[in-house]
Each structure stands twice: as C-alpha cells, then as structure tokens.
Design a protein around this motif. Structure first.
Motif, PDB file in Angstrom:
ATOM      1  N   LEU A  42       0.812  -1.213   0.000  1.00 52.00           N
ATOM      2  CA  LEU A  42       0.000   0.000   0.000  1.00 52.00           C
ATOM      3  C   LEU A  42       0.851   1.271   0.000  1.00 52.00           C
ATOM      4  CD1 LEU A  42      -2.715  -1.045   2.618  1.00 52.00           C
ATOM      5  CD2 LEU A  42      -2.922  -1.042   0.132  1.00 52.00           C
ATOM      6  N   GLY A  43       2.164   1.113  -0.010  1.00 49.87           N
ATOM      7  CA  GLY A  43       3.037   2.276   0.026  1.00 49.87           C
ATOM      8  C   GLY A  43       3.166   2.879   1.407  1.00 49.87           C
ATOM      9  N   LEU A  44       2.974   2.059   2.442  1.00 50.19           N
ATOM     10  CA  LEU A  44       2.983   2.558   3.817  1.00 50.19           C
ATOM     11  C   LEU A  44       4.115   1.939   4.627  1.00 50.19           C
ATOM     12  CD1 LEU A  44      -0.894   2.410   4.422  1.00 50.19           C
ATOM     13  CD2 LEU A  44       0.497   4.441   3.995  1.00 50.19           C
ATOM     14  N   SER A  45       5.248   1.736   3.992  1.00 47.22           N
ATOM     15  CA  SER A  45       6.371   1.085   4.661  1.00 47.22           C
ATOM     16  C   SER A  45       6.869   1.878   5.860  1.00 47.22           C
ATOM     17  CB  SER A  45       7.518   0.876   3.672  1.00 47.22           C
ATOM     18  OG  SER A  45       7.119   0.045   2.601  1.00 47.22           O
ATOM     19  N   GLN A  46       6.961   3.200   5.728  1.00 44.90           N
ATOM     20  CA  GLN A  46       7.488   4.002   6.825  1.00 44.90           C
ATOM     21  C   GLN A  46       6.525   4.022   8.005  1.00 44.90           C
ATOM     22  OE1 GLN A  46      10.412   4.373   6.490  1.00 44.90           O
ATOM     23  NE2 GLN A  46      11.149   5.746   4.906  1.00 44.90           N
ATOM     24  N   LEU A  47       5.237   4.130   7.726  1.00 46.35           N
ATOM     25  CA  LEU A  47       4.260   4.078   8.815  1.00 46.35           C
ATOM     26  C   LEU A  47       4.327   2.739   9.521  1.00 46.35           C
ATOM     27  CD1 LEU A  47       1.872   5.105  10.457  1.00 46.35           C
ATOM     28  CD2 LEU A  47       0.349   4.402   8.594  1.00 46.35           C
ATOM     29  N   ASN A  48       4.423   1.671   8.750  1.00 50.51           N
ATOM     30  CA  ASN A  48       4.532   0.343   9.344  1.00 50.51           C
ATOM     31  C   ASN A  48       5.794   0.210  10.189  1.00 50.51           C
ATOM     32  OD1 ASN A  48       5.816  -2.681   8.655  1.00 50.51           O
ATOM     33  ND2 ASN A  48       3.699  -2.693   9.355  1.00 50.51           N
ATOM     34  N   ALA A  49       6.908   0.807   9.715  1.00 51.09           N
ATOM     35  CA  ALA A  49       8.168   0.716  10.453  1.00 51.09           C
ATOM     36  C   ALA A  49       8.076   1.407  11.803  1.00 51.09           C
ATOM     37  CB  ALA A  49       9.301   1.319   9.622  1.00 51.09           C
ATOM     38  N   THR A  50       7.430   2.574  11.843  1.00 49.82           N
ATOM     39  CA  THR A  50       7.318   3.279  13.119  1.00 49.82           C
ATOM     40  C   THR A  50       6.350   2.560  14.059  1.00 49.82           C
ATOM     41  OG1 THR A  50       5.659   4.743  12.103  1.00 49.82           O
ATOM     42  CG2 THR A  50       7.921   5.532  12.193  1.00 49.82           C
ATOM     43  N   LEU A  51       5.276   2.012  13.515  1.00 53.49           N
ATOM     44  CA  LEU A  51       4.366   1.218  14.341  1.00 53.49           C
ATOM     45  C   LEU A  51       5.081  -0.024  14.869  1.00 53.49           C
ATOM     46  CD1 LEU A  51       1.028   1.337  12.295  1.00 53.49           C
ATOM     47  CD2 LEU A  51       1.454   2.400  14.522  1.00 53.49           C
ATOM     48  N   PHE A  52       5.910  -0.618  14.016  1.00 52.54           N
ATOM     49  CA  PHE A  52       6.606  -1.833  14.428  1.00 52.54           C
ATOM     50  C   PHE A  52       7.539  -1.563  15.602  1.00 52.54           C
ATOM     51  CE2 PHE A  52      10.261  -4.667  14.302  1.00 52.54           C
ATOM     52  CZ  PHE A  52       9.636  -5.901  14.359  1.00 52.54           C
ATOM     53  N   ASN A  53       8.271  -0.458  15.539  1.00 49.44           N
ATOM     54  CA  ASN A  53       9.184  -0.169  16.641  1.00 49.44           C
ATOM     55  C   ASN A  53       8.429   0.122  17.930  1.00 49.44           C
ATOM     56  OD1 ASN A  53      12.306   0.138  15.995  1.00 49.44           O
ATOM     57  ND2 ASN A  53      11.174   0.599  14.143  1.00 49.44           N
ATOM     58  N   ALA A  54       7.251   0.724  17.823  1.00 45.56           N
ATOM     59  CA  ALA A  54       6.414   0.889  19.012  1.00 45.56           C
ATOM     60  C   ALA A  54       5.973  -0.476  19.532  1.00 45.56           C
ATOM     61  CB  ALA A  54       5.199   1.751  18.681  1.00 45.56           C
ATOM     62  N   ALA A  55       5.654  -1.385  18.608  1.00 44.49           N
ATOM     63  CA  ALA A  55       5.226  -2.726  19.007  1.00 44.49           C
ATOM     64  C   ALA A  55       6.346  -3.490  19.706  1.00 44.49           C
ATOM     65  CB  ALA A  55       4.740  -3.502  17.778  1.00 44.49           C
ATOM     66  N   VAL A  56       7.584  -3.284  19.266  1.00 44.35           N
ATOM     67  CA  VAL A  56       8.720  -3.932  19.922  1.00 44.35           C
ATOM     68  C   VAL A  56       8.793  -3.504  21.381  1.00 44.35           C
ATOM     69  CG1 VAL A  56      11.241  -4.062  20.015  1.00 44.35           C
ATOM     70  CG2 VAL A  56      10.068  -4.233  17.816  1.00 44.35           C
ATOM     71  N   ARG A  57       8.651  -2.205  21.612  1.00 39.82           N
ATOM     72  CA  ARG A  57       8.719  -1.715  22.989  1.00 39.82           C
ATOM     73  C   ARG A  57       7.557  -2.229  23.820  1.00 39.82           C
ATOM     74  NH1 ARG A  57      12.318  -1.138  26.579  1.00 39.82           N
ATOM     75  NH2 ARG A  57      11.925   0.509  28.116  1.00 39.82           N
ATOM     76  N   ILE A  58       6.376  -2.292  23.232  1.00 39.57           N
ATOM     77  CA  ILE A  58       5.216  -2.832  23.949  1.00 39.57           C
ATOM     78  C   ILE A  58       5.477  -4.285  24.331  1.00 39.57           C
ATOM     79  CG2 ILE A  58       2.790  -3.489  23.712  1.00 39.57           C
ATOM     80  CD1 ILE A  58       2.437  -1.031  21.904  1.00 39.57           C
ATOM     81  N   ALA A  59       5.992  -5.070  23.365  1.00 38.52           N
ATOM     82  CA  ALA A  59       6.271  -6.480  23.631  1.00 38.52           C
ATOM     83  C   ALA A  59       7.283  -6.640  24.754  1.00 38.52           C
ATOM     84  CB  ALA A  59       6.775  -7.152  22.356  1.00 38.52           C
ATOM     85  N   GLU A  60       8.287  -5.779  24.781  1.00 40.12           N
ATOM     86  CA  GLU A  60       9.293  -5.857  25.847  1.00 40.12           C
ATOM     87  C   GLU A  60       8.692  -5.485  27.197  1.00 40.12           C
ATOM     88  OE1 GLU A  60      13.191  -4.803  23.062  1.00 40.12           O
ATOM     89  OE2 GLU A  60      12.157  -3.227  24.191  1.00 40.12           O
ATOM     90  N   CYS A  61       7.811  -4.495  27.217  1.00 34.59           N
ATOM     91  CA  CYS A  61       7.150  -4.125  28.474  1.00 34.59           C
ATOM     92  C   CYS A  61       6.260  -5.255  28.985  1.00 34.59           C
ATOM     93  CB  CYS A  61       6.322  -2.855  28.271  1.00 34.59           C
ATOM     94  SG  CYS A  61       7.297  -1.359  28.022  1.00 34.59           S
ATOM     95  N   LEU A  62       5.710  -6.036  28.047  1.00 36.51           N
ATOM     96  CA  LEU A  62       4.851  -7.153  28.432  1.00 36.51           C
ATOM     97  C   LEU A  62       5.658  -8.406  28.775  1.00 36.51           C
ATOM     98  CD1 LEU A  62       2.032  -6.791  25.726  1.00 36.51           C
ATOM     99  CD2 LEU A  62       1.891  -6.162  28.151  1.00 36.51           C
ATOM    100  N   GLY A  63       6.963  -8.360  28.542  1.00 33.52           N
ATOM    101  CA  GLY A  63       7.806  -9.514  28.861  1.00 33.52           C
ATOM    102  C   GLY A  63       7.796 -10.608  27.816  1.00 33.52           C
ATOM    103  N   ILE A  64       7.321 -10.299  26.618  1.00 29.52           N
ATOM    104  CA  ILE A  64       7.247 -11.320  25.569  1.00 29.52           C
ATOM    105  C   ILE A  64       8.641 -11.741  25.123  1.00 29.52           C
ATOM    106  CG2 ILE A  64       6.390 -11.767  23.218  1.00 29.52           C
ATOM    107  CD1 ILE A  64       4.102  -9.866  23.790  1.00 29.52           C
ATOM    108  N   HIS A  65       9.629 -10.906  25.376  1.00 32.29           N
ATOM    109  CA  HIS A  65      11.002 -11.247  24.969  1.00 32.29           C
ATOM    110  C   HIS A  65      11.703 -12.138  25.992  1.00 32.29           C
ATOM    111  CE1 HIS A  65      11.457  -8.095  27.857  1.00 32.29           C
ATOM    112  NE2 HIS A  65      12.777  -7.990  27.720  1.00 32.29           N
TER     113      HIS A  65
END
Length: 424
Positions: A42-65
C-alpha cells in the motif's frame, strides 16, 4: 469486503482510539505484525516501520522477549491455557524477529538485539494439540521456524562490517560476507526436505505446503542477495567479487522462476513476492547491461525474457503500489539501455547509466500517476512501457553523487525509501 487499505486504516484508527501506547496489550502487537503483510504493497512502509518499533517496545514491556521454557504443563484447563499463552507469545516474538532482522539491509541497524532476549523459537506444533513434533514433521510453524533461522544471520552480518562511522576495509568486509554466505548455505542444507523439494504426497494432504515451499525459496534466495548486497554493484564491474555476481544472478533467476509459478497457479500472494521479484528483476537488468562481447552473452535473451515476464506480472497487480513502483523502475532501466545505444553499436550492450535511470524513473513515476494511500483503489494505477513513453532529458533530476560512487544500497533504497517517505 472492505479493501486492504480500509482494513489497514481501521486498524490504525482502532489502535489510537484505544490509546495503544498507554494501554499495552499483546493484541496491539499482533495487529501491527499482521499489518506488515499489506503495508508495503500500500506504500505505507514508513508508517509500518514506526508502528513496528512501538510494538517492539510494547512487547518488551509485556515480557514477551523473556518467555521461559517451562516443563510440560499438566493436562488441565489451566495448564492448557498457560501453554497456549506461552506459544502465542513465542509466535508473536518470532514474527517480530523475522521482520526486524530482515529489514537490517535497508537501514544498517536493528531494534531487537540478539543479546537482549531469551524467548525461544515456537514449538514445531499444530494448534489442536501444541505437541512439539520432530523438525521433519510438517506443522503450521515449520515455515516461520526456518525464517527465524535465516533472520538470525542478519545482525551478525551488519555487525561484522564494523561500526557505521568506521567501517572495516573492503577486504575484511568481503571476507566477512563470504563467511556469512557459508553460514547461510549451512542453514539451507538443514531445512527439512519437504520445505526444499516438491513432495506430491505431503502436498496433497497439507494445503499450505506448496505455497510455503515456494515462498521459502523466494525468501532464501533474496537473503543470499542481501548478504552480498554491499558488493553487488561492484561485482558487475570488478572481477574480485565475481562470486557475488554469480551468486546473486542465480538467486534472482530462482526468485523469478518461483514467482512465475505462483502467479500462473493463482496461488496466495504476499508482499515479499512482489518486493523480491523487483529486486531480482533489477539484478538481471544489471547483468544484461554489463555483459559485453563475452561468452556469457548467450544468456542475455534468457535474462531479458525473465525480466520482461516479471514486469508483466507486476504490472497486472493494479492495487499494488510497490509492484507499480517496480514496473516504473524496470521501464526506466530499459529506456536508459535503449537510449544509451547508438545505431552503429546496437549489438553491444553498455553498462547502466544511473543518471539516466534516475531521470527516467522520476518521470515514469509521475506519468504512471502513482497515488497517495487515500486514492489507492483498483484500476487507478496506470502503467507505462518503454514503447509508449519517451525518455526524458538526463538533466531533469540532479544527483547528489557521482555515477562512479553509487552502490546498490544507495541506488535501490534511494528510490523506494524516498517514495514511501513522501507518501506519509
């Protein structure tokens, strides 16, 4: 059915209306990870990248790592729920590793350090029992378990080149790349046979196995290209890196062959098929334009046919912005090749003129009317061909570097990353 664009927009709206950055939930992480399957198209690679990095931090806060490998849970309802939760966490983290580490060649960095997580791979298990099966037994986790092994090579690949501000010498970098190449080949050799070669018996009973095998072939071939990417452009002009050239050309042919089979069989299409087909087509364009009066010239018709066929397949994906971008790029290279050959020298192919390609691509992108995400509906994306669009003047686009200094990373990423950034 809502369009992919509508579903993506609804996901983003839902995340923000639920204050996902404050109300942390694994469902938010899952949504972002799943959205990657369409965001690039859809041409939304940059938006997806910024959402992804937020998701990484959320996952770490939840202890998924940091999911521990506990002994088998008792066969009770509570024990089953715990097992499901742990396996869901592993699968989500596995997808995050794949997406983060596969993006390393585009940014020379990564968000998830191999030293900062302990969550293991998902079980080789199906959903109905979550029983860990031997690697040679096909399960719905077989495909991603292989992908995460390939992804694990990427952090070491970029780290071994030296700090970004003080890279190692070319000789040391290339020696490192060849070592990673060998590691990659060892991983491929260890892949379960049913994921490497057709198995009519298994494929008759497992509906997803055929497309998983073909997708893996495309992804594995693209990863070997990523490993050699730093020296890819140089390999077409310097015999020192001929191994990289031969390896990447062979990998490109593998990608386009599997892509053609998937399209002909009208099988499931995922964003990596489009993205990697573009990469493969560009590499073969390099090969065609670099080969002069040498015995290798015998392969030129085969490579050219493969590129043209890939362009036609990509142009048929009317709602796929990434595919249309690839069509414009291939057309730009062909125009540069045609306009760079004078009448007395038509039988002698010349190296690609990057200045002209950039200029052609800029004009073709405008001519094809690639829309903003809000305007992306089937039928609105037009495609031009070298036969119908005149080559623009080279001076239309000013370059920041000299042609001799351009490498494949700068050239390819400059085209696609600039596009995605301008669409936000």
């Amino acid at each position: 059915m809502p369009s992919a664009q509508q579903l993506f927009s609804a996901m983003v709206q839902t995340l923000y209306s639920a204050h996902f950055l404050n109300n942390l939930s694994i469902y938010s992480v899952q949504a972002v990870v799943i959205s990657t399957e369409i965001a690039h198209n859809l041409g939304l690679s940059q938006l997806n990248a910024t959402l992804f990095n937020a998701a990484v931090r959320i996952a770490e806060c939840l202890g998924i790592h940091k999911i521990k490998n506990h002994p088998p849970t008792p066969k009770t309802e509570d024990g089953w729920e715990e097992r499901v939760e742990r396996e869901v966490g592993r699968r989500v983290w596995c997808q995050m590793l794949i997406q983060d580490h596969f993006a390393i060649p585009f940014t020379d960095t990564y968000s998830i350090s191999p030293m900062h997580f302990s969550t293991g791979r998902p079980l080789n298990a199906d959903d109905y029992d979550l029983a860990d099966a031997p690697p040679e037994t096909p399960t719905i986790s077989s495909y991603v378990r292989v992908l995460v092994d390939l992804a694990a090579l990427m952090p070491g690949l970029v780290d071994g080149l030296g700090p970004m501000h003080r890279r190692k010498s070319f000789r040391e970098q290339y020696e490192h790349i060849l070592r990673v190449d060998q590691k990659m080949r060892a991983i491929v050799k260890a892949i379960p046979p049913f994921m490497l070669r057709p198995d009519p018996i298994k494929e008759a009973h497992i509906p997803w196995l055929t497309i998983a095998r073909r997708s893996l072939a495309i992804t594995a071939a693209e990863k070997i290209i990523m490993i050699h990417r730093l020296f890819l452009f140089r390999s077409f002009h310097d015999p020192t890196y001929v191994h990289s050239r031969r390896t990447c050309v062979a990998a490109a042919m593998t990608i386009l062959r599997e892509h053609e089979t998937i399209v002909e069989d009208d099988d499931l299409s995922i964003w990596t098929h489009t993205a990697f087909a573009i990469t493969a087509a560009v590499i073969l364009c390099f090969e065609v334009n670099t080969v002069m009066e040498t015995p290798d010239r015998r392969s030129v018709p085969m490579y050219r046919t493969a590129v043209l066929a890939a362009r036609d397949r990509l142009s048929s994906r009317n709602g796929d912005v990434l595919a249309q971008r690839g069509v414009a790029l291939i057309n730009a290279i062909f125009i540069a090749e045609q306009s760079g050959s004078s009448a007395p020298e038509m039988n002698r192919l010349k190296p690609i003129d990057f200045n002209r390609v950039f200029s052609n691509f800029s004009t073709l992108s405008k001519a094809s009317a690639i829309p903003s995400p809000d305007e992306m509906t089937p039928g609105k994306l037009s495609t031009g061909t070298p036969e119908t669009i005149d080559a623009p003047d080279v001076g239309e686009l000013q370059l920041a570097w000299n042609q001799e200094e351009i490498d494949f990373d700068q050239w390819f990423n400059g085209i696609f990353n600039n596009y995605t950034g301008n669409q936000l």
